[in-house]
Motif scaffolding. Sequence first.
Motif, PDB file in Angstrom:
ATOM      1  N   ASP A  38       0.823  -1.206   0.000  1.00  0.00           N
ATOM      2  CA  ASP A  38       0.000   0.000   0.000  1.00  0.00           C
ATOM      3  C   ASP A  38       0.857   1.256   0.000  1.00  0.00           C
ATOM      4  O   ASP A  38       0.468   2.299  -0.543  1.00  0.00           O
ATOM      5  CB  ASP A  38      -0.911   0.019   1.236  1.00  0.00           C
ATOM      6  N   LEU A 135      -4.617   2.740  11.544  1.00  0.00           N
ATOM      7  CA  LEU A 135      -5.808   3.462  11.102  1.00  0.00           C
ATOM      8  C   LEU A 135      -5.792   4.844  11.747  1.00  0.00           C
ATOM      9  O   LEU A 135      -5.851   4.976  12.967  1.00  0.00           O
ATOM     10  CB  LEU A 135      -7.084   2.717  11.495  1.00  0.00           C
ATOM     11  N   ARG A 148     -16.188   3.536   8.737  1.00  0.00           N
ATOM     12  CA  ARG A 148     -15.205   3.839   7.710  1.00  0.00           C
ATOM     13  C   ARG A 148     -15.108   2.646   6.761  1.00  0.00           C
ATOM     14  O   ARG A 148     -15.012   1.499   7.206  1.00  0.00           O
ATOM     15  CB  ARG A 148     -13.848   4.103   8.364  1.00  0.00           C
ATOM     16  N   LEU A 150     -12.794   0.731   4.281  1.00  0.00           N
ATOM     17  CA  LEU A 150     -11.369   0.616   3.997  1.00  0.00           C
ATOM     18  C   LEU A 150     -11.136  -0.368   2.857  1.00  0.00           C
ATOM     19  O   LEU A 150     -11.847  -1.359   2.726  1.00  0.00           O
ATOM     20  CB  LEU A 150     -10.612   0.130   5.231  1.00  0.00           C
ATOM     21  N   THR A 151     -10.136  -0.085   2.055  1.00  0.00           N
ATOM     22  CA  THR A 151      -9.676  -1.031   1.039  1.00  0.00           C
ATOM     23  C   THR A 151      -8.332  -1.559   1.491  1.00  0.00           C
ATOM     24  O   THR A 151      -7.355  -0.811   1.554  1.00  0.00           O
ATOM     25  CB  THR A 151      -9.558  -0.360  -0.339  1.00  0.00           C
ATOM     26  N   MET A 152      -8.273  -2.838   1.853  1.00  0.00           N
ATOM     27  CA  MET A 152      -7.072  -3.435   2.420  1.00  0.00           C
ATOM     28  C   MET A 152      -6.446  -4.396   1.420  1.00  0.00           C
ATOM     29  O   MET A 152      -7.145  -5.063   0.652  1.00  0.00           O
ATOM     30  CB  MET A 152      -7.400  -4.196   3.710  1.00  0.00           C
ATOM     31  N   ARG A 165     -12.558  -4.933   0.455  1.00  0.00           N
ATOM     32  CA  ARG A 165     -13.248  -3.770   1.013  1.00  0.00           C
ATOM     33  C   ARG A 165     -13.841  -4.168   2.357  1.00  0.00           C
ATOM     34  O   ARG A 165     -14.575  -5.147   2.456  1.00  0.00           O
ATOM     35  CB  ARG A 165     -14.357  -3.288   0.080  1.00  0.00           C
ATOM     36  N   LEU A 199      -6.314  -3.233  13.837  1.00  0.00           N
ATOM     37  CA  LEU A 199      -6.129  -1.837  13.439  1.00  0.00           C
ATOM     38  C   LEU A 199      -5.607  -1.047  14.632  1.00  0.00           C
ATOM     39  O   LEU A 199      -6.291  -0.899  15.651  1.00  0.00           O
ATOM     40  CB  LEU A 199      -7.447  -1.244  12.950  1.00  0.00           C
TER      41      LEU A 199
END
Length: 312
Positions: A38, A135, A148, A150-152, A165, A199
């Motif tokens: 990422d 996070l 929230r 999130l795209t992990m 997602r 997180l």
Amino acid sequence: MSRVEYKDYYKTLGVPRSASPDDIKSAYRRLARRYHPDVNPDDPAAEARFKEINEAHEVLSDQEKRQQYDRFGSNWRRTGSFDEAFRQSGVGMDGFGDFFGGASGFSDFFDALFGGRARPQQPRRPQPAHVEETLQVSLPEVLQGGRRALTMRVPSPDGSVRQRRIDVTIPRGVRDGQRLRVAGEGAVRADGSRGDLLLRIQVADDAGFQRQGDDLTTEISIGLTEAVLGTQVEVPTPAGSPLTVRVPPETQHGARLRLRGQGLPRAGGQGRGDMLVRIGVRLPRNLNARERDLFRELARIRGEVPTPQTVN
């Protein structure tokens, strides 16, 4: 038999062979954040380095695997399988000569190694496949909570990384350094089950506020006459709605007003901290003649002796 390339897992993580489990964990987290896909999108070298770091951590963080690695190096997996075969065949290392002297022992050994009549083994416990990420949350999210999306990027057993997602609930009052566990959203284990996503919360700095535990500090500016005579001002809040605050007469520059219960939620939901409002007093500039006369009169009344600027 092909030669196994030696991999120095200690060098990969940048730790000595005497490193403690905490040292290994700390080094892994630091390097994983640095080389995570990422953070380095479309960088094959960083992705390869990330895989090496994960492989080294998988071995060195497991006490049994680490002992095998320290003893046999890169051959630790292969050596472990031969050791297990000897144990299952009932032949000890001290009976090694007799072992190859008889067909029965020879057969038992290869049956244990390659299947055959090997004794059933207890299934291995699935290895942890937890994924830890940071996070960052804002002060409004700390105050009010929220959700929230999130795209992990989650690793798979084959080494590939897939995007997922994930909807995360941020609880009201979440604290800096706290870890939120999202069950079943970690990496995929070899048996198909999933680890958890951990997180680690990082509360983002806010330009308008300073955090001191559960208390918040902000600053407002008022004019000289407002400080002397008193006034009412609007004070911003992280939630967005300003508060009207009364500034008492003769407030000094640098004074602080305490607004009870207007800070961050306390641990355990026991109320909220306070907000401290620091007062900055602006001195007037570009005075006209009338204003200067009024200040001279005030100085005379108070017995003060200002020294006029000398003009050469």
